[in-house]
Write an enzyme that holds these catalytic residues in place. Structure first.
Site, PDB file in Angstrom:
ATOM      1  N   LYS A  21       0.834  -1.207   0.000  1.00 44.82           N
ATOM      2  CA  LYS A  21       0.000   0.000   0.000  1.00 44.82           C
ATOM      3  C   LYS A  21       0.866   1.253   0.000  1.00 44.82           C
ATOM      4  O   LYS A  21       0.651   2.184  -0.776  1.00 44.82           O
ATOM      5  CB  LYS A  21      -0.911  -0.043   1.229  1.00 44.82           C
ATOM      6  CG  LYS A  21      -2.140   0.816   1.125  1.00 44.82           C
ATOM      7  CD  LYS A  21      -3.096   0.552   2.290  1.00 44.82           C
ATOM      8  CE  LYS A  21      -3.850  -0.751   2.137  1.00 44.82           C
ATOM      9  NZ  LYS A  21      -4.793  -1.026   3.218  1.00 44.82           N
ATOM     10  N   ARG A  91      -3.699   2.993   8.273  1.00 45.13           N
ATOM     11  CA  ARG A  91      -3.987   1.709   7.601  1.00 45.13           C
ATOM     12  C   ARG A  91      -2.764   0.805   7.646  1.00 45.13           C
ATOM     13  O   ARG A  91      -1.640   1.273   7.520  1.00 45.13           O
ATOM     14  CB  ARG A  91      -4.334   1.942   6.125  1.00 45.13           C
ATOM     15  CG  ARG A  91      -5.670   2.580   5.850  1.00 45.13           C
ATOM     16  CD  ARG A  91      -5.868   2.717   4.331  1.00 45.13           C
ATOM     17  NE  ARG A  91      -7.242   3.063   3.981  1.00 45.13           N
ATOM     18  CZ  ARG A  91      -7.679   4.305   3.826  1.00 45.13           C
ATOM     19  NH1 ARG A  91      -6.842   5.317   4.021  1.00 45.13           N
ATOM     20  NH2 ARG A  91      -8.935   4.536   3.493  1.00 45.13           N
ATOM     21  N   GLY A 100      -7.664  -9.757   6.470  1.00 40.21           N
ATOM     22  CA  GLY A 100      -7.619 -10.256   7.849  1.00 40.21           C
ATOM     23  C   GLY A 100      -6.632  -9.506   8.706  1.00 40.21           C
ATOM     24  O   GLY A 100      -6.572  -9.683   9.910  1.00 40.21           O
ATOM     25  N   MET A 102      -5.166  -5.788  10.196  1.00 42.29           N
ATOM     26  CA  MET A 102      -5.929  -4.769  10.894  1.00 42.29           C
ATOM     27  C   MET A 102      -6.710  -3.879   9.943  1.00 42.29           C
ATOM     28  O   MET A 102      -6.215  -3.464   8.904  1.00 42.29           O
ATOM     29  CB  MET A 102      -4.982  -3.909  11.720  1.00 42.29           C
ATOM     30  CG  MET A 102      -5.741  -3.082  12.720  1.00 42.29           C
ATOM     31  SD  MET A 102      -4.709  -1.874  13.510  1.00 42.29           S
ATOM     32  CE  MET A 102      -5.172  -0.438  12.586  1.00 42.29           C
ATOM     33  N   ARG A 335      -3.885  -1.197  -6.009  1.00 48.10           N
ATOM     34  CA  ARG A 335      -3.091  -2.439  -5.905  1.00 48.10           C
ATOM     35  C   ARG A 335      -3.528  -3.372  -7.025  1.00 48.10           C
ATOM     36  O   ARG A 335      -4.605  -3.183  -7.595  1.00 48.10           O
ATOM     37  CB  ARG A 335      -3.309  -3.105  -4.540  1.00 48.10           C
ATOM     38  CG  ARG A 335      -4.745  -3.491  -4.278  1.00 48.10           C
ATOM     39  CD  ARG A 335      -4.922  -4.067  -2.895  1.00 48.10           C
ATOM     40  NE  ARG A 335      -6.346  -4.228  -2.575  1.00 48.10           N
ATOM     41  CZ  ARG A 335      -6.809  -4.460  -1.370  1.00 48.10           C
ATOM     42  NH1 ARG A 335      -5.973  -4.537  -0.359  1.00 48.10           N
ATOM     43  NH2 ARG A 335      -8.091  -4.613  -1.138  1.00 48.10           N
ATOM     44  N   HIS A 453      -3.992 -40.600   3.872  1.00 50.40           N
ATOM     45  CA  HIS A 453      -4.495 -41.432   2.763  1.00 50.40           C
ATOM     46  C   HIS A 453      -5.640 -40.721   2.044  1.00 50.40           C
ATOM     47  O   HIS A 453      -5.672 -40.614   0.818  1.00 50.40           O
ATOM     48  CB  HIS A 453      -4.963 -42.792   3.309  1.00 50.40           C
ATOM     49  CG  HIS A 453      -5.611 -43.653   2.268  1.00 50.40           C
ATOM     50  ND1 HIS A 453      -6.961 -43.631   2.018  1.00 50.40           N
ATOM     51  CD2 HIS A 453      -5.076 -44.518   1.379  1.00 50.40           C
ATOM     52  CE1 HIS A 453      -7.231 -44.469   1.031  1.00 50.40           C
ATOM     53  NE2 HIS A 453      -6.099 -45.027   0.626  1.00 50.40           N
ATOM     54  N   SER A 762      14.141 -40.915  -7.377  1.00 50.74           N
ATOM     55  CA  SER A 762      12.898 -40.169  -7.237  1.00 50.74           C
ATOM     56  C   SER A 762      12.761 -39.862  -5.750  1.00 50.74           C
ATOM     57  O   SER A 762      12.741 -40.765  -4.926  1.00 50.74           O
ATOM     58  CB  SER A 762      11.717 -41.001  -7.722  1.00 50.74           C
ATOM     59  OG  SER A 762      10.546 -40.245  -7.605  1.00 50.74           O
ATOM     60  N   CYS A 829       8.498 -37.219  -6.283  1.00 47.18           N
ATOM     61  CA  CYS A 829       7.163 -37.791  -6.490  1.00 47.18           C
ATOM     62  C   CYS A 829       6.302 -37.758  -5.236  1.00 47.18           C
ATOM     63  O   CYS A 829       5.239 -38.349  -5.192  1.00 47.18           O
ATOM     64  CB  CYS A 829       7.260 -39.219  -7.016  1.00 47.18           C
ATOM     65  SG  CYS A 829       7.965 -40.348  -5.814  1.00 47.18           S
ATOM     66  N   TYR A 849      12.477 -33.549 -13.220  1.00 48.11           N
ATOM     67  CA  TYR A 849      11.007 -33.561 -13.313  1.00 48.11           C
ATOM     68  C   TYR A 849      10.375 -33.506 -11.925  1.00 48.11           C
ATOM     69  O   TYR A 849      11.014 -33.792 -10.911  1.00 48.11           O
ATOM     70  CB  TYR A 849      10.513 -34.797 -14.070  1.00 48.11           C
ATOM     71  CG  TYR A 849      10.691 -36.110 -13.336  1.00 48.11           C
ATOM     72  CD1 TYR A 849       9.711 -36.587 -12.461  1.00 48.11           C
ATOM     73  CD2 TYR A 849      11.832 -36.895 -13.521  1.00 48.11           C
ATOM     74  CE1 TYR A 849       9.866 -37.789 -11.783  1.00 48.11           C
ATOM     75  CE2 TYR A 849      12.005 -38.092 -12.841  1.00 48.11           C
ATOM     76  CZ  TYR A 849      11.012 -38.535 -11.967  1.00 48.11           C
ATOM     77  OH  TYR A 849      11.174 -39.714 -11.291  1.00 48.11           O
TER      78      TYR A 849
END
Length: 874
Positions: A21, A91, A100, A102, A335, A453, A762, A829, A849
């Site tokens: 800001k 501000r 969220g 102030m 903004r 899971h 991996s 992975c 990768y």
């Protein structure tokens, strides 16, 4: 060190110091836009406040007063002056936009004496006391943390007494009465009079902004958006301009393009004779921005011109706040505007087509995680506004689902046959629940974290899931779900779950299917042109593989073979193998599984059309495949031709105190080489069959949980021997690779030795994180909340890679592996493979990768492109 800057001293590149800001207010000032003057207290002052034990030092206070004197000189007004007082707004402004944090305090500097004289000087008592009552309520709410309710009740009571609906219908005497009553309420709540010294008011407000950096909402938001707590927030102190002085005054909020659709058209609303909070509070209905052209044509034309200047200057859609005082326009903020995923894509593509951005700049304008919105059903926005959550858990898998509650996968399957929409509710899910999870519209578990899971499987299927929802109590026996306040939901009752926010609703909420536009295709094509990292998928079924390929996956980085064993026919064969006492008995049971596994792999190879497929050999401990209750053991004993006692004893021998670190992964193949032989045969025979049909296949066999080179060498020798046998039998050869998962810290530390045997690594970062931290990923959710609130950890190490510890092991293993074997292929992975911050890390350490669940493939493609662009900018 300098802690306070006038707006005229800053610019947009000083975001880290002045916050978003403050930097933008300074920038608008420097390009000559009408911005009320002011100064910014820096983020470093916030850090100093925390370093000093939550105290603002005398040096910083003196510097604030110096800049205040400068502001008084510039404006010709003085704080506390009776005739021409300087009033300011305060501000917060972190370097990243943080809802969220102030809220704003307006009209700071007013007190009893100032109001009295100011009302006479302006000849506008109503305006002065309207401003005072607003200030008292804001100060009480925002600075002191008292509830607004007591104040709002007084306001509503007076409006009722006067028979009016809106604040604007109250006269000057009403406003005076309200302000005085507000002061009384403040005294009741705080035990002291409302502060009359404007400088005391200012320092209290600045302190409150710093304090809000560590409120619960802010900590949660930072964790969700990878914002470090070390950044701190800045504070902006700005001369007040008034939208509530009369009918030629007003205030509003607008976007240079539509934030929902991306359409190139001014979008916003305003209110005449009002202050900023009135627009968002919804007390009066604001008017759409285009009607300002009729109400105040000059101010409107200047505003349109300003919007064009700002969008061209920032090369992005802007979200602006403005005030009109006596017909003159003032800009209070600009903004980069928040937008939906569909709007983000349209705006990025349009700005490129308009010549405002390069492709690389356009690619950085879309948040990768936002793409989730385009790939999953979401709740209807209007319907969601009216709903109230009954509980909040972890946002484990995005999307929205609504249906009837069922407590077992079997009941979900039956209900689905009847055409019902269902939600599967479990204490925690297990691999047997896969069919039910697939058929349900959503999954809700009471236990389990972001990598449990339920979370992992749901993400792979594109099913929404809320996990770890400990606010609810489940009784699977009574088939009930109970909320904290005692409301009971029974089987067949409707609930709705939002996997993007973790919220659970006790009602039916309408869902809308996602729409993928042409902009999506264009945008992803641009991403593929610049990224260096390949993107593979974690897939165990042809359906998952097909979906991932549609989303642009370049192979399978992880096929978990154990997920293929839970169908009725197969689970029986695997259980037969587990309870066998001799190699011959085991081989007989495994022979039944061989054609099934071979068929699975053939389908995957065909779906992947020549892309690499990495198949991980059996990983979980064997006890996961056997029943544990007497009710389940009895029929199985009968089927297996065993006595109940014998089977129960056999199952008891499989029990482990710490199964995650027990007899699993390559350890199973060391004890039972016949399992590895069967799986190798299935992989290679399937590859030969598909290769013969004209689809080129290079199978990659991955040995899990290796911690010692000799372990890998032993299992590899069995695999190679079996492959050579199959080649001989079939009189057919093809290329293949054998590699390992690096998921035990010891494997990372001895990666140079392991690379002598492995052709690829991996990184299984789920287990690597678990073993490096010594956290159980299924139980860590119970205490990680305390670690976030006490700022021991900033983010969930199972969702975003811990670069300091786990990341160091990955980097070290990658470097050591390459030293031993220059052409070693390196990938990741774990669930981290779909996390943008982790993907950026993977790019920096030079992996080849990342592999993630199918619905995260587009996110990974964009994150990989952004990582490459950012690396080139450095």
């Amino acid at each position: 060190m300098k802690y306070v800057y006038m707006f005229s001293e800053g610019n947009k590149d000083m975001k880290n110091l002045l916050g978003g800001k403050g930097a933008n207010l300074a920038e608008m000032t420097s390009i000559g836009l009408p911005v009320p003057r002011g100064f910014t207290v820096t983020t470093e002052a916030c850090t100093a406040y925390y370093d000093a034990g939550k105290v603002i030092s005398k040096d910083i206070i003196d510097e604030i007063y110096e800049k205040l004197a400068e502001l008084e000189k510039l404006t010709g007004k003085k704080m506390g002056d009776l005739k021409n007082p300087l009033l300011v707004s305060v501000r917060s402004g972190a370097r990243a936009s943080m809802p969220g944090m102030m809220d704003t305090v307006l009209n700071l500097g007013l007190n009893d004496e100032v109001c009295k004289s100011f009302a006479e000087a302006t000849n506008n008592k109503r305006f002065v006391y309207d401003s005072y009552r607003r200030f008292i309520m804001m100060f009480a709410d925002v600075v002191k943390g008292y509830s607004k309710n007591s104040f709002e009740r007084i306001l509503d009571k007076i409006k009722e007494e006067k028979g009016v609906s809106y604040d604007t219908d109250l006269n000057e005497n009403d406003m005076y009465e309200i302000a005085m009553k507000f002061k009384d309420v403040y005294k009741e709540l705080s035990g002291v009079e409302f502060p009359q010294d404007p400088k005391e008011q200012l320092i209290e407000a600045v302190t409150a902004v710093f304090r809000s950096w560590n409120n619960e909402r802010a900590i949660y938001y930072r964790r969700m958006n990878d914002i470090p707590s070390s950044w701190g927030t800045a504070v902006n102190v700005q001369e007040m301009v008034y939208g509530n002085k009369g009918e030629d005054c007003g205030t509003g909020v607008a976007f240079t393009r539509n934030p929902a659709t991306g359409e190139k058209k001014l979008y916003g609303e305003y209110l005449m004779n009002a202050q900023g909070e009135d627009v968002v509070a919804g007390v009066r209905t604001p008017k759409t921005i285009d009607t300002l052209a009729e109400t105040m044509p000059e101010a409107y034309n200047e505003f349109v011109k300003t919007c064009e200047i700002l969008e061209r200057h920032y090369k992005d859609m802007q979200d602006m706040e403005f005030t009109i005082e006596n017909g003159k326009l003032f800009m209070l903020q600009t903004r980069n505007g928040k937008r939906t995923a569909a709007a983000a894509l349209k705006i990025a593509v349009d700005l490129y087509n308009e010549g405002m951005l390069t492709k690389e700049e356009a690619l950085l304008k879309v948040e990768p995680k936002q793409l989730d919105q385009l790939l999953h059903p979401n709740f209807d926005t209007e319907a969601l506004k009216k709903a109230t959550p009954i509980a909040t858990g972890l946002a484990a898998s995005p999307g929205a689902g609504c249906g009837k509650i069922y407590f077992t996968a079997e009941e979900v399957t039956e209900a689905a046959k009847r055409g019902e929409d269902t939600i599967l509710v479990r204490l925690e899910t297990s691999p047997e629940d896969i069919e039910g999870m697939n058929l349900a519209k959503g999954v809700l578990t009471i236990r389990g974290g972001m990598t449990s899971h339920a979370a992992v499987v749901a993400r792979g299927m594109g099913r929404c899931c809320v996990s770890g929802c400990g606010e609810l109590t489940i009784s699977e026996e009574n088939k009930t779900l109970t909320t904290k306040d005692g409301k009971v939901f029974k089987e067949g009752d409707y609930i709705s779950v939002d996997g993007s926010t973790g919220k659970v609703y006790g009602e039916q909420i309408k869902t809308v299917e996602p729409e993928i536009s042409g902009n999506f295709e264009t945008f992803m094509k641009w991403a593929d042109e610049v990224r260096k990292l390949q993107v593979r998928t974690n897939a165990d079924t042809p359906r998952d593989a097909r979906q991932a390929l549609k989303f642009g996956a370049e192979g399978i980085g992880l096929c978990r073979t154990e997920h293929m064993f839970f169908e009725e026919e197969r689970i029986f064969a695997i259980r037969q193998m587990i309870v066998s006492d001799t190699v011959e008995q085991r081989e007989k049971a495994l022979a039944k599984l061989l054609p099934m596994q071979r068929g699975d792999f053939e389908e995957l190879y065909k779906e992947m059309k020549g892309y690499p497929v990495t198949i991980r050999f059996l990983d979980p401990p064997l006890h996961e495949f056997v029943p544990h209750t007497d009710e389940e053991i009895k029929p199985l004993a009968k089927e297996l031709g065993m006595t109940f006692e014998a089977l129960k004893d056999k199952i008891a021998t499989l029990h482990e105190f710490n199964p995650m670190m027990g007899h699993r992964g390559c350890r199973l193949a060391v004890t039972y080489p016949e399992i590895a032989k069967m799986q190798t045969r299935a992989v290679i025979e399937a590859a030969i069959n598909v290769d013969k049909s004209g689809i080129k296949v290079v199978p990659e066999i991955m040995i899990p949980l290796v911690g010692e080179k000799k372990e890998l060498a032993y299992v590899k020798s069995i695999v190679v021997e079996t492959i050579n046998k199959v080649f001989e039998e079939q009189d057919y050869k093809l290329n293949y690779k054998i590699g390992t998962m690096i998921e035990i810290p010891r494997a990372a530390l001895t990666a140079d030795e392991i690379a002598e045997e492995a052709e690829f690594f991996s990184f299984g970062t789920n287990d690597l994180t678990q073993m490096t931290f010594g956290f159980s990923r299924d139980d860590a959710g119970k205490f990680l909340g305390d670690y976030y609130s006490k700022q021991i950890l900033e983010s969930d190490p199972f969702a975003r890679i811990d670069e300091k510890g786990v990341g160091k092991l990955v980097k070290m293993a990658a470097e050591m592996g390459r030293k031993t074997r220059k052409d070693i292929h390196l990938g990741i992975c774990g669930e981290h493979g779909g996390d943008p911050a982790t993907i950026d890390f993977c790019h920096r350490v030079g992996l080849d990768y990342v592999s993630c669940s199918p619905y995260r493939v587009p996110i990974a493609r964009l994150a990989a492109a952004q990582a490459a662009i950012k690396a080139n900018q450095k």
